[in-house]
Motif scaffolding. Structure first.
Motif, PDB file in Angstrom:
ATOM      1  N   GLY A  25      20.512 -41.495  -8.134  1.00 39.36           N
ATOM      2  CA  GLY A  25      20.399 -40.044  -8.254  1.00 39.36           C
ATOM      3  C   GLY A  25      19.761 -39.598  -9.553  1.00 39.36           C
ATOM      4  N   LYS A  26      20.083 -40.270 -10.642  1.00 37.28           N
ATOM      5  CA  LYS A  26      19.545 -39.873 -11.937  1.00 37.28           C
ATOM      6  C   LYS A  26      18.215 -40.549 -12.253  1.00 37.28           C
ATOM      7  CE  LYS A  26      23.947 -38.770 -13.948  1.00 37.28           C
ATOM      8  NZ  LYS A  26      23.992 -37.528 -14.650  1.00 37.28           N
ATOM      9  N   ASN A 137      26.344 -36.188  -5.248  1.00 35.99           N
ATOM     10  CA  ASN A 137      26.721 -35.848  -6.615  1.00 35.99           C
ATOM     11  C   ASN A 137      28.220 -36.125  -6.742  1.00 35.99           C
ATOM     12  OD1 ASN A 137      26.463 -34.919  -9.204  1.00 35.99           O
ATOM     13  ND2 ASN A 137      26.569 -32.750  -8.647  1.00 35.99           N
ATOM     14  N   SER A 138      28.557 -37.270  -7.363  1.00 34.24           N
ATOM     15  CA  SER A 138      29.966 -37.649  -7.457  1.00 34.24           C
ATOM     16  C   SER A 138      30.218 -38.430  -8.736  1.00 34.24           C
ATOM     17  CB  SER A 138      30.370 -38.486  -6.247  1.00 34.24           C
ATOM     18  OG  SER A 138      29.668 -39.705  -6.239  1.00 34.24           O
ATOM     19  N   PRO A 143      33.457 -36.436  -4.746  1.00 32.35           N
ATOM     20  CA  PRO A 143      32.312 -35.520  -4.603  1.00 32.35           C
ATOM     21  C   PRO A 143      32.458 -34.299  -5.502  1.00 32.35           C
ATOM     22  CG  PRO A 143      33.471 -35.831  -2.499  1.00 32.35           C
ATOM     23  CD  PRO A 143      34.235 -36.574  -3.536  1.00 32.35           C
ATOM     24  N   LEU A 144      31.353 -33.924  -6.145  1.00 36.02           N
ATOM     25  CA  LEU A 144      31.349 -32.772  -7.029  1.00 36.02           C
ATOM     26  C   LEU A 144      30.631 -31.575  -6.429  1.00 36.02           C
ATOM     27  CD1 LEU A 144      30.500 -34.531 -10.392  1.00 36.02           C
ATOM     28  CD2 LEU A 144      32.740 -33.824  -9.568  1.00 36.02           C
ATOM     29  N   GLY A 145      30.065 -31.730  -5.268  1.00 37.38           N
ATOM     30  CA  GLY A 145      29.286 -30.648  -4.676  1.00 37.38           C
ATOM     31  C   GLY A 145      28.036 -30.425  -5.489  1.00 37.38           C
ATOM     32  N   TRP A 147      28.058 -28.887  -8.465  1.00 35.72           N
ATOM     33  CA  TRP A 147      28.414 -28.724  -9.862  1.00 35.72           C
ATOM     34  C   TRP A 147      27.690 -29.779 -10.707  1.00 35.72           C
ATOM     35  CZ3 TRP A 147      31.020 -31.693 -13.544  1.00 35.72           C
ATOM     36  CH2 TRP A 147      31.342 -31.011 -14.701  1.00 35.72           C
ATOM     37  N   GLY A 148      27.009 -29.339 -11.731  1.00 34.57           N
ATOM     38  CA  GLY A 148      26.331 -30.253 -12.644  1.00 34.57           C
ATOM     39  C   GLY A 148      24.990 -30.750 -12.147  1.00 34.57           C
ATOM     40  N   ARG A 149      24.596 -30.379 -10.955  1.00 34.85           N
ATOM     41  CA  ARG A 149      23.318 -30.823 -10.401  1.00 34.85           C
ATOM     42  C   ARG A 149      22.231 -29.849 -10.826  1.00 34.85           C
ATOM     43  NH1 ARG A 149      22.292 -33.035  -4.439  1.00 34.85           N
ATOM     44  NH2 ARG A 149      23.655 -34.588  -5.310  1.00 34.85           N
ATOM     45  N   LYS A 150      21.119 -30.401 -11.311  1.00 33.81           N
ATOM     46  CA  LYS A 150      20.003 -29.558 -11.725  1.00 33.81           C
ATOM     47  C   LYS A 150      19.258 -29.052 -10.494  1.00 33.81           C
ATOM     48  CE  LYS A 150      19.167 -31.845 -16.096  1.00 33.81           C
ATOM     49  NZ  LYS A 150      18.223 -32.603 -16.897  1.00 33.81           N
ATOM     50  N   THR A 151      18.790 -27.847 -10.597  1.00 37.70           N
ATOM     51  CA  THR A 151      17.958 -27.299  -9.522  1.00 37.70           C
ATOM     52  C   THR A 151      16.541 -27.849  -9.666  1.00 37.70           C
ATOM     53  OG1 THR A 151      17.322 -25.377 -10.811  1.00 37.70           O
ATOM     54  CG2 THR A 151      19.313 -25.169  -9.452  1.00 37.70           C
TER      55      THR A 151
END
Length: 155
Positions: A25-26, A137-138, A143-145, A147-151
């Motif tokens: 993911g990153k 995103n976890s 799972p964090l949904g 939250w903290g994910r960049k657009t």
């Protein structure tokens, strides 16, 4: 078709271990950009040289080259090599081709050719954005949904 065009393109698919290690993911965004910087100009050059009609023949030659590479492997490693090459096609090579309108038909020709030869192992193409949306995103499996994910604008 110039056979010298095929070897670097095959290397973009077959030498996937360093790229697939970064399929997270990153790490995927930066790895994809580096992959495109390295192999994108070559793909564009080949697509310009071959033209729309030559892309079908190029796809067939690429698939023949992949199959030849699998046959060179030991019998117990052939299916793994096929899976690894398909992963590179799905995660890096096809999305890179789809980013460039001139190269996008090659991605479709490769997918169709693969499905015709190995229907049980057929794959679908996706863009970089579609693949990035698929990462969960976890933290530690929680799972964090969003939250903290960049657009897309921030990334």
């Amino acid at each position: 078709m110039n056979e010298g065009n095929v070897e670097p393109l095959l290397a973009a698919i077959q030498d996937g271990k360093p790229w697939m290690n970064r399929f997270t993911g990153k790490g995927y965004g930066r790895a994809f950009e580096e992959y495109c910087a390295r192999f994108g100009p070559l793909c564009r050059e080949v697509a310009l040289r071959e033209g729309e009609e030559g892309l079908s023949a190029l796809a067939e030659v690429l698939l023949d080259g992949l199959e030849t590479g699998w046959r060179r492997r030991r019998p117990w490693n052939r299916s793994l090599a096929k899976v690894e090459d398909r992963q590179m096609l799905v995660c890096y090579f096809s999305p890179m081709l789809l980013e460039d309108p001139l190269c996008a038909p090659l991605a479709e020709k490769l997918r169709e050719g693969w499905a015709a030869r190995w229907p049980k192992d057929a794959y679908q193409t996706a863009t970089k954005k579609e693949l990035q949306r698929g990462f969960r995103n976890s933290i530690l499996g929680i799972p964090l949904g969003d939250w903290g994910r960049k657009t897309d604008e921030e990334a």
